[in-house]
Scaffold this motif. Structure first.
Motif, PDB file in Angstrom:
ATOM      1  N   UNK A  33       0.842  -1.210   0.000  1.00  0.00           N
ATOM      2  CA  UNK A  33       0.000   0.000   0.000  1.00  0.00           C
ATOM      3  C   UNK A  33       0.871   1.252   0.000  1.00  0.00           C
ATOM      4  N   UNK A  34       1.907   1.252   0.833  1.00  0.00           N
ATOM      5  CA  UNK A  34       2.801   2.409   0.896  1.00  0.00           C
ATOM      6  C   UNK A  34       3.507   2.610  -0.443  1.00  0.00           C
ATOM      7  N   UNK A  35       3.979   1.490  -1.014  1.00  0.00           N
ATOM      8  CA  UNK A  35       4.718   1.592  -2.273  1.00  0.00           C
ATOM      9  C   UNK A  35       3.819   2.096  -3.396  1.00  0.00           C
ATOM     10  N   UNK A  36       2.570   1.572  -3.415  1.00  0.00           N
ATOM     11  CA  UNK A  36       1.648   1.974  -4.463  1.00  0.00           C
ATOM     12  C   UNK A  36       1.329   3.472  -4.365  1.00  0.00           C
ATOM     13  N   UNK A  37       1.313   3.975  -3.137  1.00  0.00           N
ATOM     14  CA  UNK A  37       1.028   5.400  -2.937  1.00  0.00           C
ATOM     15  C   UNK A  37       2.276   6.258  -3.156  1.00  0.00           C
ATOM     16  N   UNK A  38       3.380   5.592  -3.523  1.00  0.00           N
ATOM     17  CA  UNK A  38       4.616   6.327  -3.787  1.00  0.00           C
ATOM     18  C   UNK A  38       5.293   6.834  -2.519  1.00  0.00           C
ATOM     19  N   UNK A  39       4.907   6.253  -1.389  1.00  0.00           N
ATOM     20  CA  UNK A  39       5.536   6.688  -0.132  1.00  0.00           C
ATOM     21  C   UNK A  39       6.712   5.786   0.231  1.00  0.00           C
TER      22      UNK A  39
END
Ligand code: KG4
Ligand code: ZN
Length: 352
Positions: A233-239
Motif C-alpha cells: 500500500x505504501x509503495x503503491x502510494x509512492x511513499x
C-alpha cells in the motif's frame, strides 16, 4: 576439568546451515566449534539444501578440530557420540550423521541419535543447570514454534500443548525480512532495523488471542500477509516504507503473542518455570518482554545465552550427556535421518 571416569560426549549438529561440534561432560560445556553457511544462502533469501550439505562436508573436519582444541581434549578422549538425526534438511542431516558415525565407528564408541529440538532445550542446562522437575518450554526456531510441558528431558515423554498452524516464528522473521529487503537470516536483520523503529507505529494482528481460540496454538502467516499489504500500500502510494517502524511493529506483534501464550501455559499448569529456546530466543525484544512479564507473574525465566540459542553442536552434546547419564541404550550405528521427526522424546529413534 573432566572428572576421572566421567563421560566425554561429542555432539554433532548439521540440520540446517550451521555445522556444529560440541563437547560436554556431566552438564559442563568443555568447548565447541561452529561454522555457518548462512552467507552462501543470503542471495537466495533462504537456506538451499544442496549448498548447506556441501558446506557441512567442507566444514566438518576443521570444525571438529576447533571443538577439540577449544575443549582441550583429544579425539580419543571422547567416550560417546551424539548426533542430530532429525528434524532438518535431509541432505544436511546426512552429513552430520556420516561424520558422527565415522567417529563412533573408528573409536568404537556408542552413538546416540538426538532430536534437534530437544537439543535446543538442553542448551539451557549448559548455562543454568538441570531443569526443574516440571517446566514449560517455548521453542521458537526457524522451522518450529511449540509450547511444551516437560519433565525430565530425556526420561519423560514430551507433551505438546500447542504448535504453529502455519509459519514458525523464525520463518516469519525470515519472510518479513525478505519483503523488507533486509536479507537472510531475517531475525538478526529485523532486530537491527527495529532498534530505530517505533513498535506502536503499525498495529499488526496478534493471531489466536481471542477467547475461544486454541490457547497455546500459534499462527504467523496472517501477520506476514498484513506486513506485505502494508508495504504494498505504501509503495503503491509512492511513499517511502518506514522500514524501522515496520520491523519494530512486526517484532512486537510476534513477541506479544509468544509471551502471552507461554506465560499462560505456565500459569494454567500451576508451574513456576518458563524456558525459552531456539534461534528466535536470541531476540532482544523477546528476551526483555518475557523477563518483564515473568517478573510480574513471579515466574522464573530461563533463556540460554545468545550464542547457545541458534544451532550449535554443544546443545546436541548436552542431550547426549543427559542420555548417557540416565543410562539410555545407544541408538546404534544403523540410525537413519528422520527429516520430519516430531518431538516426543529426546532420543531418536524413540526407544520401544
Ligand atoms: O534454532 P535455529 O538456529 O535453527 C532452526 O532450528 O531453525 O533458528 C533459526 C531462526 C531463523 O529463522 C532466524 O531468523 C531466527 O532463528 N533468529 C532470530 C534472531 N536470531 C536468529 N529471530 C529473531 N531475532 C533474532 N535475534
Ligand atoms: Zn535449531
Amino acid at each position: 576439568m573432566i572428572r576421572r571416569g566421567a563421560p566425554v560426549v561429542l555432539g554433532v549438529e548439521s540440520s540446517c546451515d550451521e555445522t556444529g561440534f560440541g563437547i560436554v561432560s556431566e552438564g559442563v560445556l568443555l568447548g565447541q566449534g561452529l561454522a555457518s553457511s548462512a552467507r552462501q544462502h543470503a542471495e537466495f533469501g533462504g537456506v538451499v539444501p544442496e549448498i548447506a550439505a556441501r558446506a557441512h562436508l567442507e566444514a566438518a573436519v576443521p570444525t571438529l578440530h576447533l571443538a577439540l582444541e577449544d575443549a582441550g581434549v583429544q579425539l580419543g578422549d571422547v567416550t560417546h557420540v551424539a548426533v542430530t538425526s532429525g528434524p532438518g534438511l535431509a541432505t544436511a542431516v546426512h552429513v552430520g550423521l556420516a561424520a558422527a558415525k565415522s567417529v563412533a565407528w573408528a573409536l568404537d564408541r556408542p552413538l546416540y541419535g538426538v532430536h534437534h529440538l530437544a537439543g535446543h532445550a538442553a542448551a539451557d542446562t549448559l548455562e543454568h543447570g538441570p531443569l526443574p522437575e516440571r517446566s514449560i518450554i517455548l521453542i521458537v526456531s526457524g522451522g518450529h514454534t511449540s509450547i511444551l510441558a516437560v519433565g525430565d528431558l530425556v526420561r519423560d515423554p514430551i507433551e505438546h500443548l500447542g504448535d504453529t498452524l502455519d509459519d514458525a516464528a523464525g520463518e516469519a522473521f525470515d519472510k518479513v525480512s525478505r519483503l523488507l529487503g533486509l536479507g537472510y537470516p531475517g531475525g538478526p536483520a529485523i532486530s537491527r532495523a527495529a532498534l530505530e523503529g517505533d513498535p506502536t507505529a503499525f498495529s499488526f494482528p496478534r493471531a489466536m488471542l481471542r477467547p475461544g481460540d486454541a490457547p497455546y496454538t500459534f499462527s504467523f502467516s496472517g501477520l506476514k500477509t498484513a506486513v506485505a499489504r502494508t508495504v504494498e500500500t505504501l509503495e503503491r502510494a509512492g511513499e517511502a516504507v518506514p522500514v524501522a517502524d515496520v520491523a519494530a511493529s512486526f517484532e512486537q506483534a510476534v513477541v506479544d503473542v509468544l509471551v502471552t501464550k507461554a506465560v499462560r501455559a505456565v500459569k494454567d499448569r500451576g508451574l513456576d518455570t518458563l524456558v525459552i529456546v531456539g534461534g528466535v530466543a536470541a531476540n532482544a525484544r523477546l528476551r526483555a518482554a518475557a523477563q518483564e512479564r515473568c517478573d510480574a507473574e513471579g515466574i522464573s525465566l530461563r533463556i540460554p545465552p545468545i550464542r547457545l540459542c541458534t544451532d550449535n553442536g554443544a546443545m546436541i552434546a548436552a542431550v547426549g550427556d543427559l542420555l548417557v547419564r540416565s543410562g539410555a541404550a545407544p541408538s546404534g550405528l544403523g540410525i537413519a535421518a528422520d527429516p520430519s521427526a516430531v518431538l516426543h522424546g529426546a532420543q531418536l529413534p524413540l526407544p520401544r
